[in-house]
Every structure is written in C-alpha cells, then in structure tokens.
Write an enzyme that holds these catalytic residues in place. Structure first.
Site, PDB file in Angstrom:
ATOM      1  CE  LYS A  13      -7.878  -1.106  11.623  1.00  0.00           C
ATOM      2  NZ  LYS A  13      -7.332   0.221  11.923  1.00  0.00           N
ATOM      3  NE  ARG A  88      -9.753   2.311   6.122  1.00  0.00           N
ATOM      4  CZ  ARG A  88      -8.650   1.607   6.366  1.00  0.00           C
ATOM      5  NH1 ARG A  88      -8.591   0.338   6.103  1.00  0.00           N
ATOM      6  NH2 ARG A  88      -7.599   2.200   6.882  1.00  0.00           N
ATOM      7  NE  ARG A 127       1.978   2.036  11.754  1.00  0.00           N
ATOM      8  CZ  ARG A 127       0.692   1.806  11.515  1.00  0.00           C
ATOM      9  NH1 ARG A 127      -0.023   1.103  12.373  1.00  0.00           N
ATOM     10  NH2 ARG A 127       0.120   2.311  10.456  1.00  0.00           N
ATOM     11  NE  ARG A 161       0.704   1.928   6.491  1.00  0.00           N
ATOM     12  CZ  ARG A 161      -0.527   1.667   6.863  1.00  0.00           C
ATOM     13  NH1 ARG A 161      -0.783   0.633   7.632  1.00  0.00           N
ATOM     14  NH2 ARG A 161      -1.522   2.439   6.474  1.00  0.00           N
ATOM     15  NE  ARG A 172      -3.450   6.046   7.402  1.00  0.00           N
ATOM     16  CZ  ARG A 172      -2.310   5.698   8.002  1.00  0.00           C
ATOM     17  NH1 ARG A 172      -1.269   6.516   7.983  1.00  0.00           N
ATOM     18  NH2 ARG A 172      -2.196   4.551   8.598  1.00  0.00           N
TER      19      ARG A 172
HETATM   20  P1  AMP Z   1      -4.570   0.432   6.414  1.00  0.00           P
HETATM   21  O1  AMP Z   1      -3.334  -0.384   6.234  1.00  0.00           O
HETATM   22  O2  AMP Z   1      -5.773  -0.392   6.807  1.00  0.00           O
HETATM   23  O3  AMP Z   1      -4.354   1.621   7.313  1.00  0.00           O
HETATM   24  O4  AMP Z   1      -4.931   1.025   4.968  1.00  0.00           O
HETATM   25  C1  AMP Z   1      -4.039   1.867   4.272  1.00  0.00           C
HETATM   26  C2  AMP Z   1      -4.775   2.634   3.176  1.00  0.00           C
HETATM   27  O5  AMP Z   1      -5.336   1.686   2.227  1.00  0.00           O
HETATM   28  C3  AMP Z   1      -5.971   3.443   3.632  1.00  0.00           C
HETATM   29  O6  AMP Z   1      -5.581   4.728   4.099  1.00  0.00           O
HETATM   30  C4  AMP Z   1      -6.798   3.518   2.352  1.00  0.00           C
HETATM   31  O7  AMP Z   1      -6.233   4.426   1.420  1.00  0.00           O
HETATM   32  C5  AMP Z   1      -6.620   2.114   1.787  1.00  0.00           C
HETATM   33  N1  AMP Z   1      -7.625   1.160   2.298  1.00  0.00           N
HETATM   34  C6  AMP Z   1      -7.384   0.061   3.068  1.00  0.00           C
HETATM   35  N2  AMP Z   1      -8.523  -0.603   3.334  1.00  0.00           N
HETATM   36  C7  AMP Z   1      -9.518   0.099   2.731  1.00  0.00           C
HETATM   37  C8  AMP Z   1     -10.938  -0.049   2.665  1.00  0.00           C
HETATM   38  N3  AMP Z   1     -11.553  -1.068   3.271  1.00  0.00           N
HETATM   39  N4  AMP Z   1     -11.627   0.867   1.950  1.00  0.00           N
HETATM   40  C9  AMP Z   1     -11.030   1.885   1.325  1.00  0.00           C
HETATM   41  N5  AMP Z   1      -9.704   2.107   1.365  1.00  0.00           N
HETATM   42  C10 AMP Z   1      -8.939   1.224   2.066  1.00  0.00           C
END
Ligand code: AMP
Length: 215
Positions: A13, A88, A127, A161, A172
């Site tokens: 994404k 989400r 990554r 990360r 996740r």
């Molecule tokens: P991402 O970079 O999108 O993989 O997000 C990393 C982490 O941020 C996720 O595993 C969640 O802990 C938190 N997070 C990001 N976006 C959301 C969302 N829309 N709702 C809830 N938690 C989020």
C-alpha cells in the site's frame, strides 16, 4: 479523486501510494506514518500508542479518526487523498464516510491489494526504508545500495520498523482478518471495491491501479 488502498500489512500500500503522490500530485494519508511520527517525537499520544503498535494491535478508533479529521480540513489544492492503512475497522469506515460528506468530498475507489500470507511474512521480514524519502528496500529482493546511500535521494539513514518482526506480524495479520477484512464487504456493497493482484511485479501493480483511476 479520493481512494482507499486496502490490504494486509506488507501488501504494498505504502509503495503504491508514494508512486501516486509522485505521478498524480495526490496526498498520502497513512495513519501508520502519522502514529510513528507522534511516537518518534514523543508526544503524549505517541507515548500512549507505542506499546499497542509494537504488539501489532490496533490503536483506538478515536485516535486515528482524529488524525484523519485534521488532515481533511486542509484545503490546499491537490490531486486527491490516498487513504493508506485507514480505515481499518467498520467504525472508522463509517466515520470516514461522514467526514467526507461534511467536507463535500466523495470516495471514488477502494482498491484491494490481494496477497497471500506466506508472501507477506517474507516481504516484511527483510524490509527497511530510507529514513529521508521512504524508499523501500528488501534484504533479498532489493538490498540497500553497497555505498550505503539511498538510490533515490542519496541519504544514508535507513530504518527498520520495530513491528516488522514475525510475532508482531502474525498479530497484525490477525487484526487485519478480524477487524479490517469486513470492510471488503462494506465497500463491495457500496460498489466501490476493485481488486488488484498485489503479488504481481511492482510496475504491473502500478499499471493496474492507474487503469482503475483512469477508467
Ligand atoms: P501501518 O504502518 O499501516 O502498518 O500501521 C502500523 C501500526 O499503526 C498498526 O499495526 C497499528 O498499531 C497502528 N495503526 C495504523 N493505522 C491504524 C488504524 N487505521 N487503526 C488502528 N491502528 C492503526
């Protein structure tokens, strides 16, 4: 044009969103990036979400909806928003509908990047990203340049990360299937859902997304 990129962690994404930012002057709204920024700069909210994120759990709807609300208030001209990692949950999806309506905007496409779980684990395990421009590298498929400088911007600060480890990734994925995958039905019912093979070559994925946006 406003779009959502939907898919599990590691589906691509962020990579695809960055491409659309460059080619179409769109604005990427990644709640993950916003939360990591808050965490890195040590804000009260950032400290609150740090453990939740490290475990791979979702942070509360209230927090992420608040982050998105702020960004939608920005009235600078651009090619539209790309929602990346948001919504989400169904509560986030309905909140987004209301926020868009209140600001006179519409949602044009929800693009699902389809991938299988084994591929995700492999992708995420190796990554890293450039700390300056966000270019994504992978230990096996796209190693960091031997001179230690990002091939895109020349910076030499690479990041991994904290939640890109197998345990957090499994969590996740679980969160994705439990709480986010119902959105596929939600957007299908709204006639907005488009599907793209996220495992295809990166340029093919890009072309498929562009074809959807240009249709
Ligand atoms: P991402 O970079 O999108 O993989 O997000 C990393 C982490 O941020 C996720 O595993 C969640 O802990 C938190 N997070 C990001 N976006 C959301 C969302 N829309 N709702 C809830 N938690 C989020």
């Amino acid at each position: 044009m406003n779009i959502i990129l939907l898919g599990p962690p590691g589906a691509g994404k962020g990579t695809q969103a960055r491409h659309l930012v460059e080619t179409r002057n769109m604005v990427q709204l990644s709640t993950g990036d916003m939360l990591r920024e808050a965490k890195d700069s040590g804000t009260e909210m950032g400290n609150m979400v740090a453990d939740v994120m490290a475990r791979g759990d979702l942070v509360t709807d209230e927090i992420v909806i608040g982050l998105i609300r702020e960004k939608l208030e920005d009235t600078t001209e651009h090619g539209g928003f790309i929602f990346d990692g948001f919504p989400r949950t169904l509560a986030q999806a309905t909140a987004l509908d209301e926020l868009l309506k209140a600001t006179g905007k519409t949602l044009d496409h929800v693009i699902e990047l389809r991938v299988n779980d084994d591929a995700l684990v492999k992708r995420i395990a190796g990554r890293s990203t450039c700390g300056n421009c966000g270019e994504v590298y992978h230990d096996v498929t796209k190693p960091q340049p031997a001179d230690g400088k990002c091939s895109k911007c020349g910076a030499s600060d690479f990041k991994r990360r904290a939640d890109d480890n197998e345990e957090s990734l499994r969590n996740r994925l679980m969160e994705y299937y439990k709480k986010t995958s119902p959105l596929l039905g939600y957007y299908y019912a709204h006639d907005l859902l488009k599907r793209v093979d996220g495992l295809a070559d990166i340029n093919v994925v890009q072309a498929s997304i562009e074809a959807i946006l240009d249709a």
